[in-house]
Design an enzyme around this catalytic site. Sequence first.
Site, PDB file in Angstrom:
ATOM      1  N   HIS A   1      13.216 -10.385  19.770  1.00 35.99           N
ATOM      2  CA  HIS A   1      11.792 -10.632  19.510  1.00 35.99           C
ATOM      3  C   HIS A   1      11.519 -10.455  18.023  1.00 35.99           C
ATOM      4  O   HIS A   1      12.124  -9.609  17.364  1.00 35.99           O
ATOM      5  CB  HIS A   1      10.882  -9.737  20.358  1.00 35.99           C
ATOM      6  CG  HIS A   1      11.007  -8.264  20.118  1.00 35.99           C
ATOM      7  ND1 HIS A   1      10.326  -7.606  19.108  1.00 35.99           N
ATOM      8  CD2 HIS A   1      11.730  -7.307  20.748  1.00 35.99           C
ATOM      9  CE1 HIS A   1      10.619  -6.319  19.139  1.00 35.99           C
ATOM     10  NE2 HIS A   1      11.479  -6.107  20.124  1.00 35.99           N
TER      11      HIS A   1
ATOM     12  N   ASP B   1       8.227 -10.141  16.844  1.00 38.90           N
ATOM     13  CA  ASP B   1       7.031  -9.335  16.600  1.00 38.90           C
ATOM     14  C   ASP B   1       7.449  -7.879  16.429  1.00 38.90           C
ATOM     15  O   ASP B   1       8.525  -7.465  16.870  1.00 38.90           O
ATOM     16  CB  ASP B   1       6.015  -9.479  17.733  1.00 38.90           C
ATOM     17  CG  ASP B   1       6.486  -8.830  19.031  1.00 38.90           C
ATOM     18  OD1 ASP B   1       7.561  -9.223  19.510  1.00 38.90           O
ATOM     19  OD2 ASP B   1       5.789  -7.933  19.562  1.00 38.90           O
TER      20      ASP B   1
ATOM     21  N   ASP C   1      14.346  -3.279  15.184  1.00 36.21           N
ATOM     22  CA  ASP C   1      13.590  -3.609  16.399  1.00 36.21           C
ATOM     23  C   ASP C   1      12.529  -4.673  16.103  1.00 36.21           C
ATOM     24  O   ASP C   1      11.395  -4.334  15.812  1.00 36.21           O
ATOM     25  CB  ASP C   1      12.931  -2.329  16.924  1.00 36.21           C
ATOM     26  CG  ASP C   1      12.178  -2.532  18.224  1.00 36.21           C
ATOM     27  OD1 ASP C   1      12.526  -3.454  18.975  1.00 36.21           O
ATOM     28  OD2 ASP C   1      11.234  -1.761  18.477  1.00 36.21           O
TER      29      ASP C   1
ATOM     30  N   GLU D   1       6.524  -8.914  22.400  1.00 34.04           N
ATOM     31  CA  GLU D   1       7.185  -7.883  23.196  1.00 34.04           C
ATOM     32  C   GLU D   1       6.564  -6.514  22.971  1.00 34.04           C
ATOM     33  O   GLU D   1       6.376  -5.739  23.913  1.00 34.04           O
ATOM     34  CB  GLU D   1       8.681  -7.849  22.857  1.00 34.04           C
ATOM     35  CG  GLU D   1       9.523  -7.029  23.823  1.00 34.04           C
ATOM     36  CD  GLU D   1       9.563  -5.536  23.499  1.00 34.04           C
ATOM     37  OE1 GLU D   1       9.890  -4.733  24.395  1.00 34.04           O
ATOM     38  OE2 GLU D   1       9.264  -5.174  22.342  1.00 34.04           O
ATOM     39  N   GLU D   2       6.236  -6.211  21.721  1.00 36.89           N
ATOM     40  CA  GLU D   2       5.721  -4.876  21.410  1.00 36.89           C
ATOM     41  C   GLU D   2       4.327  -4.637  21.982  1.00 36.89           C
ATOM     42  O   GLU D   2       3.919  -3.485  22.172  1.00 36.89           O
ATOM     43  CB  GLU D   2       5.691  -4.658  19.889  1.00 36.89           C
ATOM     44  CG  GLU D   2       7.053  -4.707  19.209  1.00 36.89           C
ATOM     45  CD  GLU D   2       7.969  -3.547  19.579  1.00 36.89           C
ATOM     46  OE1 GLU D   2       7.610  -2.760  20.467  1.00 36.89           O
ATOM     47  OE2 GLU D   2       9.050  -3.444  18.980  1.00 36.89           O
TER      48      GLU D   2
ATOM     49  N   HIS E   1       9.709   2.151  15.829  1.00 34.59           N
ATOM     50  CA  HIS E   1       8.310   2.461  16.141  1.00 34.59           C
ATOM     51  C   HIS E   1       7.745   3.575  15.252  1.00 34.59           C
ATOM     52  O   HIS E   1       6.559   3.905  15.369  1.00 34.59           O
ATOM     53  CB  HIS E   1       8.095   2.836  17.608  1.00 34.59           C
ATOM     54  CG  HIS E   1       8.342   1.715  18.568  1.00 34.59           C
ATOM     55  ND1 HIS E   1       7.820   1.691  19.843  1.00 34.59           N
ATOM     56  CD2 HIS E   1       9.059   0.576  18.451  1.00 34.59           C
ATOM     57  CE1 HIS E   1       8.217   0.593  20.467  1.00 34.59           C
ATOM     58  NE2 HIS E   1       8.975  -0.107  19.631  1.00 34.59           N
TER      59      HIS E   1
END
Length: 454
Positions: A90, A92, A123, A156-157, A423
């Site tokens: 992903h 995003d 990520d 996705e996030e 994150h």
Amino acid sequence: MTAHPISETVASLMPRAKAELAELVAFQSVADPAQFPKSECEAAANWVADALRAEDFQDVALLDTPDGTQSVYGFLPGPAGAPTVLLYAHYDVQPPLDESAWLSPPFELTERDGRWFGRGAADCKGGFIMHLLALRALKANGGVPVSVKVIAEGSEEQGTGGLERYAEAHPDLLAADTIVIGDTGNFRVGLPTVTATLRGMTMLRVTLDTLEGNLHSGQFGGAAPDALAAMIHLLASLRAEDGTTTVDGLVTDADWEGLQYPEAEFRTDAKVLDGVELIGTGTVADRIWARPAVTVIGIDCPPVVGATPSLQATARAQVSLRVPPGQDAAEATKLLTAHLKAHAPWGARVAVEQVGQGQPFRADISSPAYTSMAQAMETAYPGEKMQSSGMGGSIPLCNTLATLYPEAEILLIGLSEPEAQIHAVNESVSPEELERLSVAEALFLRNYAESKGA
């Protein structure tokens, strides 16, 4: 020992990979227009599409998904009769949080201490670069032996389910014999790991109303119900004294069987301050891979700077609940909603809104594709054997794909090992992990094709 030709090729491609990752990280592709312009996600999607076209992918398309974002698709045909492998990543990313806490700009890839820092570096923009590296290495060493589909998700996030709904409406699009989800990570740097389980999740926003408007705390405080105090009381009901998640009716005592996570190692990885206790009971692996975990991820309340002596009429919070394999996310949503409504104090008016949900996932690590991956990882990581672990995070798409394609084997690998700090502020990727996992993926595709007789 003579280096494997695939390894040599990937090593030669790493400068290009770094430059491309820098370009991709520069897009502020947070899939929330309230925080960043939608144009940033659109620009990132176009970059991914252009990268696929440059690698001779066909049918490259920006798919408009029901949540208002775009996923990027492309197809690279392989030899006649070859199996089809779907590669997922992903583009995003999570918001950067406190930009002042970053040691370098979050959207500027920066090399420091042997790592590359930037939001999405691990990520999961790095995951897309990993796929490109693997395919380029195969092209330079005899060709790609399988048909390849690539899907790069755009939300996705956010957990809004756009790609899941799109895939359900177009079930032939992502059909494959094997699916490689490039969005998890090794247990630690240098230890090749496939992810056996993922926790699911549910995301709720809860609003409490107690007054028609804010009041002077001196004139009314002590009798008038304060919505912020009510919210604090309500949120405290979600955890026991030892920090264990306590949602009425939710099972919280499952055990993890498999690779364990030493507590000292976990404290280091999680950067727990000296003297601060871990929460919950059981082993660390029990707590983060086999049991539910509730987290208050946001509260709307007055900031300290500029605060006035007022009772708050309204308070709002966003609550995330991670749901382990063996539990149903929809049922967990019902239980969490009922808990929030039942435990609001003083008759406060409660409104609960669901903003995201995804089911947990369990892979079949005894499948033939895992044998091919184990062989590939042993070559990419000399002296190490492939391990399997759980992952506390969620990838809701996995269950959608497993339901749509029950015969497909699903493998989960990626760049998000503990030092990556995904994150969080100062997210980074290990270039050595990017290199080794790209080699592993390339060798896996070759091994898998041979196992299928292609």
